[in-house]
Design a protein around this motif. Structure first.
Motif, PDB file in Angstrom:
ATOM      1  N   ALA A   1       0.535  -1.293  -0.185  1.00 53.32           N
ATOM      2  CA  ALA A   1      -0.245   0.023   0.093  1.00 53.32           C
ATOM      3  C   ALA A   1       0.731   1.190   0.060  1.00 53.32           C
ATOM      4  CB  ALA A   1      -1.090  -0.046   1.348  1.00 53.32           C
ATOM      5  N   ALA A   2       0.402   2.263  -1.035  1.00 50.63           N
ATOM      6  CA  ALA A   2       1.585   3.780  -0.459  1.00 50.63           C
ATOM      7  C   ALA A   2       0.541   3.778   0.420  1.00 50.63           C
ATOM      8  CB  ALA A   2       0.897   4.099  -1.814  1.00 50.63           C
ATOM      9  N   PRO A   3       1.584   5.100   1.874  1.00 53.51           N
ATOM     10  CA  PRO A   3       1.638   5.353   2.625  1.00 53.51           C
ATOM     11  C   PRO A   3       1.075   6.633   2.236  1.00 53.51           C
ATOM     12  CG  PRO A   3       4.425   5.133   2.193  1.00 53.51           C
ATOM     13  CD  PRO A   3       3.591   4.942   0.781  1.00 53.51           C
ATOM     14  N   VAL A   4       1.127   7.544   3.627  1.00 53.88           N
ATOM     15  CA  VAL A   4       1.086   8.623   3.099  1.00 53.88           C
ATOM     16  C   VAL A   4       1.855   9.677   4.217  1.00 53.88           C
ATOM     17  CG1 VAL A   4      -1.024  11.169   4.007  1.00 53.88           C
ATOM     18  CG2 VAL A   4      -1.855   8.337   3.326  1.00 53.88           C
TER      19      VAL A   4
ATOM     20  N   SER B   1      -2.755   6.381  -8.565  1.00 52.97           N
ATOM     21  CA  SER B   1      -2.424   5.811  -9.481  1.00 52.97           C
ATOM     22  C   SER B   1      -0.770   4.457  -9.037  1.00 52.97           C
ATOM     23  CB  SER B   1      -1.919   7.188 -10.798  1.00 52.97           C
ATOM     24  OG  SER B   1      -0.782   7.325  -9.953  1.00 52.97           O
TER      25      SER B   1
ATOM     26  N   HIS C   1      -3.146  12.376  -6.214  1.00 52.83           N
ATOM     27  CA  HIS C   1      -3.360  11.573  -7.318  1.00 52.83           C
ATOM     28  C   HIS C   1      -2.092  10.915  -7.526  1.00 52.83           C
ATOM     29  CE1 HIS C   1      -2.233  11.898 -11.383  1.00 52.83           C
ATOM     30  NE2 HIS C   1      -3.365  12.173 -11.753  1.00 52.83           N
ATOM     31  N   ASP C   2      -0.967  10.717  -7.514  1.00 50.78           N
ATOM     32  CA  ASP C   2       0.443  10.662  -7.474  1.00 50.78           C
ATOM     33  C   ASP C   2       0.090   9.123  -6.647  1.00 50.78           C
ATOM     34  OD1 ASP C   2       1.669  11.451  -8.667  1.00 50.78           O
ATOM     35  OD2 ASP C   2       3.538  12.526  -7.268  1.00 50.78           O
ATOM     36  N   ARG C   3      -0.404   8.753  -5.322  1.00 50.66           N
ATOM     37  CA  ARG C   3      -1.091   7.523  -4.488  1.00 50.66           C
ATOM     38  C   ARG C   3      -1.982   6.809  -5.502  1.00 50.66           C
ATOM     39  NH1 ARG C   3      -3.888   7.308   0.450  1.00 50.66           N
ATOM     40  NH2 ARG C   3      -3.909   9.519   0.166  1.00 50.66           N
TER      41      ARG C   3
ATOM     42  N   TYR D   1      -0.316  14.677  -4.126  1.00 45.33           N
ATOM     43  CA  TYR D   1       0.163  13.432  -3.469  1.00 45.33           C
ATOM     44  C   TYR D   1      -1.181  12.650  -3.246  1.00 45.33           C
ATOM     45  CZ  TYR D   1       3.698  15.579  -0.313  1.00 45.33           C
ATOM     46  OH  TYR D   1       4.903  15.807  -0.599  1.00 45.33           O
TER      47      TYR D   1
END
Lengths: 70, 214
Positions: B65-68, B213, B209-211, B207
């Motif tokens: 998972a992409a973190p914040v 995709s 949008h990047d996360r 941020y």
């Protein structure tokens, strides 16, 4: 951030270096894990300095990590 | 309770707590009532905060998972607090202007409430900085996203100032009767808050949008 014209082998190199985690690479280069994810996904083109840091973390040359997409 | 259900319950409750505590006309509930409202509001905000932190911790542990990142957290928290201050200002700002255009007696209470929100924001950021002490808070990509968002905010503020200048320059004097010192001061503050809001929104969206995709 849109895609960049630079391809990279970061994901492949991570797995060749003992399945290095994204966080471990981020710590080695002084960046956030989200930046590693953006780099791997081709969403971000690093500065020359960061490109050298990443190559140094893997012990290879910059051209072994990054390539210009023709 | 699942995390989605907690968000579903806590987000509207947090907005309601904000409304009761800051926007509702001052009703004297006595000290037990006042304490109960204050305690309830803080409890709801704390539970929402704890749920958000739980989500962030889960994402940080999960390699898939992409973190914040800290930069994104800073942007969303800034957006929430700026929106809260802006909403409060829009709902009660008119009470700051007296009939003669000078500062109304309510202005100091309204200013105190805004001060409380700013202090709350600073406390939240201090807690987060403490949590981030062993991690990289900002790198070159964060600085690039911030610079781009700053550009958006500068454009927004320029449009607002040009609009204001054109309005003052070309409006007949009788249509500018409302433009007393306090009203103009409030208008300028609203413009400044709107540009901050735009900057935080542009940062958070970049941020996100990047996360999404990734």
């Amino acid at each position: 951030m849109s895609g960049t014209p630079i391809d990279n082998s970061i994901r492949k190199l991570r797995f060749e270096h003992g399945e290095m985690t994204q966080q471990a690479l981020a710590d080695a280069c002084g960046i956030t894990r989200q930046t590693v994810i953006a780099l791997e996904g081709g969403k971000y083109a690093p500065s020359l300095e960061l490109a050298f840091r990443i190559a140094h973390a893997f012990g290879v040359g910059v051209e072994d990590v990054f390539r210009w997409r023709r | 309770m699942s995390r989605n259900l907690r968000y579903f319950v806590l987000v509207p409750l947090s907005v309601a707590a904000f409304y009761v505590l800051f926007v509702l006309p001052d009703v004297d509930l006595g000290w037990p009532g006042g304490l109960a409202v204050l305690g309830g509001a803080w409890l709801v905000w704390y539970l929402l905060w704890a749920t958000l932190q739980e989500s962030a911790a889960m994402a940080a542990r999960d390699e898939s998972a992409a973190p914040v990142s800290p930069g994104e957290q800073r942007a969303w928290i800034g957006l929430v607090f700026t929106a809260a201050i802006g909403a409060y200002y829009l709902l009660r700002g008119s009470q700051m202007v007296a009939a003669d255009g000078s500062m109304a007696p309510e202005a100091s209470a309204i200013g105190r409430h805004i001060g409380m929100l700013v202090v709350g924001w600073l406390v939240v950021m201090q807690l987060l900085r403490h949590r981030w002490r062993d991690t990289v808070e900002q790198d070159e990509r964060d600085r690039q996203i911030e610079a781009r968002a700053c550009g958006w905010a500068r454009v927004g503020l320029s449009v607002f100032v040009i609009g204001l200048a054109v309005m003052f320059a070309f409006s007949p004097l009788e249509r500018l009767a409302w433009a007393r010192p306090m009203a103009v001061a409030n208008l300028l503050i609203v413009g400044l808050m709107a540009s901050c809001l735009l900057e935080y929104l542009a940062t958070g969206m970049a941020y996100w949008h990047d996360r999404r995709s990734a």
